[in-house]
Design a protein around this motif. Structure first.
Motif, mmCIF file in Angstrom:
data_model
loop_
_atom_site.group_PDB
_atom_site.id
_atom_site.type_symbol
_atom_site.label_atom_id
_atom_site.label_comp_id
_atom_site.label_asym_id
_atom_site.label_seq_id
_atom_site.Cartn_x
_atom_site.Cartn_y
_atom_site.Cartn_z
ATOM 1 N N ALA A 378 0.816 -1.219 0.000
ATOM 2 C CA ALA A 378 0.000 0.000 0.000
ATOM 3 C C ALA A 378 0.848 1.267 0.000
ATOM 4 O O ALA A 378 0.439 2.298 -0.540
ATOM 5 C CB ALA A 378 -0.942 -0.007 1.200
ATOM 6 N N PHE A 379 2.041 1.209 0.590
ATOM 7 C CA PHE A 379 2.850 2.427 0.725
ATOM 8 C C PHE A 379 3.570 2.827 -0.554
ATOM 9 O O PHE A 379 4.235 3.871 -0.591
ATOM 10 C CB PHE A 379 3.860 2.244 1.872
ATOM 11 C CG PHE A 379 3.217 2.270 3.229
ATOM 12 C CD1 PHE A 379 2.882 3.472 3.827
ATOM 13 C CD2 PHE A 379 2.893 1.090 3.881
ATOM 14 C CE1 PHE A 379 2.263 3.502 5.067
ATOM 15 C CE2 PHE A 379 2.272 1.108 5.115
ATOM 16 C CZ PHE A 379 1.954 2.315 5.718
ATOM 17 N N ALA A 428 5.930 -10.716 0.869
ATOM 18 C CA ALA A 428 5.860 -9.360 1.432
ATOM 19 C C ALA A 428 7.163 -8.594 1.207
ATOM 20 O O ALA A 428 7.155 -7.366 1.048
ATOM 21 C CB ALA A 428 5.538 -9.430 2.921
ATOM 22 N N GLY A 429 8.294 -9.294 1.172
ATOM 23 C CA GLY A 429 9.568 -8.638 0.893
ATOM 24 C C GLY A 429 9.618 -8.071 -0.510
ATOM 25 O O GLY A 429 10.198 -6.999 -0.747
ATOM 26 N N ILE A 430 8.998 -8.761 -1.474
ATOM 27 C CA ILE A 430 8.926 -8.243 -2.849
ATOM 28 C C ILE A 430 8.098 -6.957 -2.880
ATOM 29 O O ILE A 430 8.446 -5.995 -3.572
ATOM 30 C CB ILE A 430 8.336 -9.311 -3.786
ATOM 31 C CG1 ILE A 430 9.264 -10.530 -3.838
ATOM 32 C CG2 ILE A 430 8.100 -8.755 -5.179
ATOM 33 C CD1 ILE A 430 8.732 -11.679 -4.686
ATOM 34 N N ALA A 431 6.995 -6.934 -2.119
ATOM 35 C CA ALA A 431 6.162 -5.731 -2.059
ATOM 36 C C ALA A 431 6.918 -4.566 -1.429
ATOM 37 O O ALA A 431 6.837 -3.424 -1.902
ATOM 38 C CB ALA A 431 4.888 -6.019 -1.274
ATOM 39 N N LEU A 432 7.663 -4.826 -0.365
ATOM 40 C CA LEU A 432 8.441 -3.769 0.283
ATOM 41 C C LEU A 432 9.527 -3.239 -0.643
ATOM 42 O O LEU A 432 9.796 -2.027 -0.685
ATOM 43 C CB LEU A 432 9.064 -4.303 1.573
ATOM 44 C CG LEU A 432 9.928 -3.325 2.372
ATOM 45 C CD1 LEU A 432 9.130 -2.089 2.770
ATOM 46 C CD2 LEU A 432 10.508 -4.014 3.610
ATOM 47 N N SER A 433 10.144 -4.112 -1.408
ATOM 48 C CA SER A 433 11.140 -3.682 -2.386
ATOM 49 C C SER A 433 10.535 -2.710 -3.390
ATOM 50 O O SER A 433 11.154 -1.693 -3.749
ATOM 51 C CB SER A 433 11.700 -4.913 -3.117
ATOM 52 O OG SER A 433 12.448 -4.540 -4.242
ATOM 53 N N THR A 434 9.314 -2.995 -3.841
ATOM 54 C CA THR A 434 8.630 -2.114 -4.794
ATOM 55 C C THR A 434 8.417 -0.723 -4.204
ATOM 56 O O THR A 434 8.585 0.290 -4.896
ATOM 57 C CB THR A 434 7.278 -2.730 -5.199
ATOM 58 O OG1 THR A 434 7.502 -4.018 -5.769
ATOM 59 C CG2 THR A 434 6.557 -1.853 -6.209
ATOM 60 N N VAL A 435 8.051 -0.650 -2.933
ATOM 61 C CA VAL A 435 7.841 0.636 -2.269
ATOM 62 C C VAL A 435 9.124 1.464 -2.276
ATOM 63 O O VAL A 435 9.125 2.658 -2.623
ATOM 64 C CB VAL A 435 7.360 0.419 -0.821
ATOM 65 C CG1 VAL A 435 7.282 1.751 -0.077
ATOM 66 C CG2 VAL A 435 6.003 -0.269 -0.804
ATOM 67 N N ILE A 436 10.221 0.835 -1.890
ATOM 68 C CA ILE A 436 11.507 1.551 -1.813
ATOM 69 C C ILE A 436 11.927 2.058 -3.194
ATOM 70 O O ILE A 436 12.357 3.215 -3.350
ATOM 71 C CB ILE A 436 12.583 0.634 -1.211
ATOM 72 C CG1 ILE A 436 12.214 0.263 0.228
ATOM 73 C CG2 ILE A 436 13.947 1.310 -1.248
ATOM 74 C CD1 ILE A 436 13.110 -0.806 0.836
#
Length: 459
Positions: A378-379, A428-436
């Motif tokens: 979401a972020f 979830a780590g893939i999603a966090l990578s996208t945010v960064i």
């Protein structure tokens, strides 16, 4: 209200002062409303698919191939269509509407040829492509995905050409059809699912996708053909005598195309690396992305569609100060509207997932997996919006080489962060990578735009 406006920056006050009568604001509202309707149709389709197939192997294979073809069509749409809109605006400003329309016809022919060439290559190389992207799939699942790739070739051709035709319509500020026609694709899938009844599999999704894509491109072709001259002499001239501006479009298309390959590869890299994880991970990541797309559909998408022709016109008139103000005002308003949606999506992630998808084959465990990924994904929303708006300014400025550097840097960073974070957080780590990655790219793109505008003002 006056007190609130007084505290806003000058560009925001200027945009608000125009009110709903502004072409930008009214266009944004129209496209946003139509996009919401389109997303409702798409989520009705997703809910039916989730109930019929859950996170089954058939859906995993279809999602991988569909995502790959969507990526290919979108990347090609980042080549000719991206370079076409600024050239179309400048040619119409300086040479007249008919010359600009001739450029549109010729660019459409070239774009379809590029789609056909890429499609043939992908079909011939289907086993190799699936063997690499579906590394974690079983042999039977890989064979199914290769067959689906061959069957979805018409989707690639129709969907890709429709994106170019949509850019042409938006360049002429015809937003209604460009925003509403794409919903024919999910409508086609829903129709196929209804006809199939309980006998739903991956081939049902293929049939509905192809039917919808054909209807989408047919509607757009009819709309554009009605605006063009009907005289045979004009068509002979358009097809035999190349518009001089076509050379500029083709030269500028290559850097945008390469940049689109690099930046757009993030989705394919994410899906490929998700396929290395536990079964159903590709589908889980896809469901999470679809939920984030709700907010992006009513913010980033309409903003890019409506603002791009205005950015291109300001650049064609060399109004650099107006271009910078429009960038600040648009980005500020849209991001401010997206932040509350982002927080709401984060707080109520399990409720959203269960309400939209939890039925039939999609159970509580699937809801928990998707919600966990969604809280991270979401972020990306505010960063994605800011980057999208700034990228349209960069395209209008024809800053292709600088955007190319940002795109390739984003691709490398995305893959590296995926590898690092997925080992500890899974999908979830893939999603966090996208945010960064989106946060870094948005900041870099804004810096590039402001630097180019300052240089042009000084010149």
């Amino acid at each position: 209200m006056p007190a609130i406006r007084a505290t806003l920056p000058a560009p925001l006050r200027s945009l608000l002062a125009r009110g709903a009568g502004s072409a930008v604001v009214s266009g944004f509202v129209l496209v946003a409303m139509l996009t919401v309707v389109g997303k409702i149709v798409a989520f009705a389709k997703d809910a039916v698919v989730a109930a019929k197939l859950g996170t089954a192997d058939d859906l995993d294979a279809f999602m991988l191939v569909f995502g790959f073809f969507s990526f290919t069509a979108t990347v090609l749409a980042g080549g000719l269509p991206e370079s076409f809109v600024p050239a179309f605006a400048e040619l119409r400003e300086r040479r007249g509407r008919r010359r600009a329309e001739r450029l549109g016809v010729q660019c459409s022919v070239w774009h379809f040829g590029a789609l056909l060439l890429c499609g043939i290559v992908l079909v011939l190389a289907a086993p190799l492509v699936i063997g690499w992207t579906g590394h974690g799939f079983s042999a039977g699942k890989q064979a199914l995905a290769a067959q689906l790739m061959r069957a979805l070739l018409p989707f690639l051709l129709c969907f890709g050409l429709a994106q170019h035709l949509g850019a042409w319509l938006r360049a002429g500020k015809s937003f209604l059809l460009a925003a509403s026609a794409p919903m024919l694709v999910p409508l086609g899938i829903v129709t196929a699912l209804v006809i199939a009844g309980d006998q739903v599999d991956a081939w049902t999704l293929v049939a509905g996708t192809v039917w919808g894509a054909v209807a989408n491109v047919a509607v757009m072709l009819i709309a554009i053909a009605r605006k063009l001259p009907r005289s045979r002499s004009w068509w002979r001239c358009s097809l035999r005598h190349w518009e001089p501006g076509l050379r500029t479009v083709l030269c500028n298309a290559l850097p945008f195309l390469i940049g689109g390959v690099a930046f757009g590869s993030a989705a394919v890299v994410d899906q490929t690396m998700a396929a290395w994880l536990s079964a159903g991970s590709v589908a889980v990541l896809s469901y999470s992305d679809k939920l984030c797309a709700i907010v992006l559909a009513v913010t980033a998408g309409p903003a890019a569609d409506v603002l791009f022709p205005h950015f291109a016109e300001l650049a064609a008139r060399r109004d650099w100060s107006g271009l910078r103000k429009r960038l600040f005002a648009s980005a500020g308003l849209i991001v401010s509207a997206a932040l509350p949606m982002t927080l709401f999506l984060y707080l109520f992630a399990p409720w959203f997932v269960s309400t939209l998808f939890e039925r039939g084959a999609f159970g509580p465990n699937d809801t928990q997996r998707v919600a966990e990924v969604l809280r991270f994904a979401a972020f990306q929303i505010p960063f994605y919006i800011l980057g999208t708006v700034a990228a349209r300014v960069a395209v209008s400025l024809q800053a292709a080489r600088l955007m190319l550097v940002i795109s390739f840097s984003a691709l490398v960073l995305n893959a590296a962060l995926n590898w690092l974070l997925m080992r500890h957080l899974g999908v979830a780590g893939i999603a966090l990578s996208t945010v960064i990655v989106h946060g870094i790219c948005a900041a870099a793109t804004c810096a590039v735009c402001l630097a180019v505008i300052r240089r042009k003002e000084a010149a």
